[in-house]
Enzyme design. Structure first.
Site, short mmCIF file in Angstrom:
data_model
loop_
_atom_site.label_atom_id
_atom_site.label_comp_id
_atom_site.label_asym_id
_atom_site.label_seq_id
_atom_site.Cartn_x
_atom_site.Cartn_y
_atom_site.Cartn_z
CB VAL A 11 -1.00 0.12 1.15
CG1 VAL A 11 -1.55 1.32 1.39
CG2 VAL A 11 -2.04 -1.03 1.10
CB THR A 123 -7.42 -2.41 6.98
OG1 THR A 123 -7.23 -2.20 5.72
CG2 THR A 123 -8.91 -3.07 7.58
CG PHE A 155 -11.80 1.16 -0.49
CD1 PHE A 155 -12.36 0.07 0.31
CD2 PHE A 155 -11.76 2.46 0.06
CE1 PHE A 155 -13.17 0.41 1.31
CE2 PHE A 155 -12.47 3.00 0.68
CZ PHE A 155 -13.02 2.11 1.69
N GLY A 263 -7.57 -15.95 -0.24
CA GLY A 263 -6.47 -15.53 0.64
C GLY A 263 -6.00 -14.26 0.62
CB CYS A 266 -7.04 -7.64 2.43
SG CYS A 266 -5.42 -6.66 2.42
CE LYS A 327 -5.54 -9.39 -5.94
NZ LYS A 327 -6.69 -8.44 -5.95
NE ARG A 334 1.17 -9.61 2.26
CZ ARG A 334 1.08 -8.42 2.52
NH1 ARG A 334 1.39 -7.88 3.82
NH2 ARG A 334 0.82 -7.49 1.51
P1 NAD Z 1 3.14 -4.76 3.90
O1 NAD Z 1 3.57 -5.63 4.92
O2 NAD Z 1 3.30 -4.91 2.44
O3 NAD Z 1 3.97 -3.38 4.23
C1 NAD Z 1 4.11 -2.78 5.65
C2 NAD Z 1 5.34 -1.92 5.54
O4 NAD Z 1 5.47 -1.35 6.91
C3 NAD Z 1 6.61 -2.95 5.56
O5 NAD Z 1 7.51 -2.39 4.47
C4 NAD Z 1 7.23 -2.76 6.62
O6 NAD Z 1 8.77 -2.96 6.91
C5 NAD Z 1 6.93 -1.48 7.28
N1 NAD Z 1 6.93 -1.06 8.69
C6 NAD Z 1 6.66 -1.90 9.61
N2 NAD Z 1 6.96 -1.21 10.79
C7 NAD Z 1 7.52 0.11 10.56
C8 NAD Z 1 7.84 1.17 11.16
N3 NAD Z 1 7.77 1.44 12.60
N4 NAD Z 1 8.29 2.20 10.33
C9 NAD Z 1 8.10 2.46 8.96
N5 NAD Z 1 7.89 1.25 8.59
C10 NAD Z 1 7.52 0.01 8.96
O7 NAD Z 1 1.49 -4.17 4.27
P2 NAD Z 1 0.48 -3.83 3.25
O8 NAD Z 1 0.00 -4.90 2.31
O9 NAD Z 1 0.94 -2.54 2.41
O10 NAD Z 1 -0.51 -3.21 4.16
C11 NAD Z 1 -0.54 -2.27 4.98
C12 NAD Z 1 -1.90 -1.80 5.35
O11 NAD Z 1 -2.89 -1.49 4.49
C13 NAD Z 1 -2.61 -3.01 6.19
O12 NAD Z 1 -3.37 -2.42 7.39
C14 NAD Z 1 -3.58 -3.68 5.13
O13 NAD Z 1 -4.54 -4.32 5.66
C15 NAD Z 1 -3.97 -2.39 4.31
N6 NAD Z 1 -4.44 -2.63 3.21
C16 NAD Z 1 -3.53 -3.67 2.36
C17 NAD Z 1 -4.18 -3.74 0.95
C18 NAD Z 1 -3.22 -4.80 0.00
O14 NAD Z 1 -3.86 -5.21 -1.02
N7 NAD Z 1 -2.07 -5.04 0.40
C19 NAD Z 1 -5.14 -3.01 0.40
C20 NAD Z 1 -5.78 -2.09 1.40
C21 NAD Z 1 -5.27 -2.01 2.72
#
Ligand code: NAD
Length: 443
Positions: A11, A123, A155, A263, A266, A327, A334
């Site tokens: 994200v 989220t 989203f 899977g 999210c 997907k 994940r």
């Molecule tokens: P991710 O695990 O891909 O990325 C998170 C990043 O945060 C990692 O690179 C990690 O190293 C970094 N991080 C952890 N602690 C940190 C800190 N203290 N300071 C700086 N960086 C730090 O996660 P994601 O898939 O991008 O999801 C992030 C959020 O967005 C979650 O809440 C997820 O539910 C939500 N979200 C994800 C998606 C998706 O499709 N992946 C879509 C919508 C919402």
């Protein structure tokens, strides 16, 4: 505008790059030094269609920067996005340690005279923006008026993330501050020029909107998965049911494709977290509990097809698996259903050779020598007893069946994504099992 994005994962990297693409100056911050160094050097860290091109351009033009230092990253920013992980805690609720940890650090860094909007893009459960505000204030002095906390759930769909971010169906913004509202409106206007709405609401409603969206989609797909199981028992064809109901505009044709269970990073965690949030307010959200059960059963339902075919004797069998990502068009593994299938096969004495166009590196890191990996989709088939399809990548949709047939020991395909027409498979002489459709017995 000057923007900081804390957390540079799926994200954070997409959001940061897309904000830079509309002319903003963006600094992405991450604690993962290796990741930051790669990004600084122009190496993209995730696979997402269309991302690399705009990442490279914005990096080159100096609008996109990367750092491991929160203090440096947020110094000039007027908006700070939190795109941090919210994994399930032991009880299934979203673990806020990353969000609140950064909030505490921000409390020490914010200055009374330097107003910033802090935007929660992760989220998070209802009430988190209040917790973030309280945590910042607990660690800072005299900064009550120096910031607002806004909820702006994301989203985007992995695999279409750039397109979704650049042209969102809607932007949801939860804030009770007029000042923050104006800032967010200005930031997002370039993304909604075609008239899609920016929907303003209170913080709590915005937080719940995200969970409601993902949970609803999980309900929809799980409903179709159960219909597919029933189709097999009643001799109906789920493709026909899908078309027959999808044309009703109240139902809609999207997200009606049955498979081997959902899977990803999210749906599983968000359904679980909303269920837990409900329990916390003494409400038993029955549909969500059923969805979690159905999804677990659906993976077993697919596995049972393989088990039944081999009469529970998988020892010494060799399988080719096409698709590892949860997907298509992503390298994200994940909670990928393919991994549950592979684990079952290996635990029961079979060997697996897998192919995925983008996700193999990520699986290699976790699986090491547990399975083999092939250079191409056909190479994976050599000497295998059957092909198992777990992800609907485009290149699997119209394969050269003669090549499949020549490479496999026996013409057997278990298709968790319903990629092929059953009549065609019959004419080609394959034993072919899919989801919610007749079994083609083969020759
Ligand atoms: P991710 O695990 O891909 O990325 C998170 C990043 O945060 C990692 O690179 C990690 O190293 C970094 N991080 C952890 N602690 C940190 C800190 N203290 N300071 C700086 N960086 C730090 O996660 P994601 O898939 O991008 O999801 C992030 C959020 O967005 C979650 O809440 C997820 O539910 C939500 N979200 C994800 C998606 C998706 O499709 N992946 C879509 C919508 C919402």
């Amino acid at each position: 505008m000057k923007i900081a994005v804390v957390g540079t994962g799926y994200v954070g990297l997409v959001s940061g790059t897309c904000f830079a693409e509309t002319g903003n100056h963006v600094t992405c911050i991450d604690i993962d030094e290796q990741k930051v160094n790669k990004l600084k050097a122009g190496e993209i860290t995730i696979y997402e269609p269309g991302l690399e091109k705009i990442f490279t351009r914005n990096l080159k033009e100096g609008r996109l920067r990367f750092t491991t230092s929160l203090a440096e990253g947020i110094k000039d920013a007027s908006i700070i996005f939190l795109a941090l992980p919210t994994p399930p805690g032991e009880d299934g609720s979203a673990d806020l340690k990353y969000i609140l940890g950064v909030a505490a650090d921000l409390g020490k860094l914010l200055q009374p005279s330097d107003y910033k909007v802090i935007v929660d893009k992760s989220t998070v459960p209802v009430g988190t923006s209040e917790k973030v505000r309280a945590t910042i204030l607990a660690d800072g002095t005299g900064i009550e008026a120096a910031f607002d906390v806004v909820s702006n759930p994301e989203f985007l769909r992995e695999g279409a993330a750039v397109e979704d971010f650049m042209k969102p169906d809607r932007v949801v913004i939860g804030t009770s501050s007029e000042k923050a509202r104006k800032t967010m409106q200005r930031l997002y206007e370039p993304f909604v020029r075609q008239g899609n709405p920016i929907i303003f609401m209170d913080e709590r409603s915005a937080e719940l909107t995200k969970y409601a969206a993902n949970s609803f989609l999980a309900v929809k797909i799980s409903f179709m998965n159960e219909i597919a199981v029933l189709c097999e028992k009643l001799g109906a064809n789920v493709d026909m049911i899908r078309r027959g109901i999808g044309t009703d505009f109240r139902i809609g044709k999207h997200f009606l494709y049955p498979g081997l269970g959902y899977g990803g990073s999210c749906f599983p965690k968000d359904v679980q977290a909303l269920s837990k949030s409900s329990i916390d307010v003494s409400y038993d959200f029955k549909i969500l509990n059923a969805v979690m059960d159905v999804n677990a059963l659906q993976k077993q339902f697919f596995i049972s097809k393989i088990r039944n075919y081999y009469k529970d004797d998988l020892a010494g069998k060799k399988f080719a698996v096409w698709g590892l990502a949860f997907k298509p068009n992503t390298d994200d593994i994940r909670e990928a259903p393919a991994l549950e299938v592979i684990d079952y096969l290996v635990e029961n004495g079979a060997t697996v050779t897998a192919f995925d166009p983008e996700a193999m590196e990520n699986v290699k890191k976790e699986y090491k020598n547990k399975i083999s990996f092939a250079e191409g989709q056909y190479e994976a088939l050599t000497g295998a007893d059957a092909l198992i399809i777990c992800t609907e990548w485009n290149e699997f949709r119209t394969p050269e069946f003669e090549k499949i047939s020549a490479a496999l020991v026996k013409n057997v395909i278990f298709d968790g994504r319903n990629l092929y027409d059953t009549d065609i498979m019959e004419s080609l002489g394959f034993y072919y099992e899919s989801i919610g459709r007749r079994i083609v017995q083969g020759q």
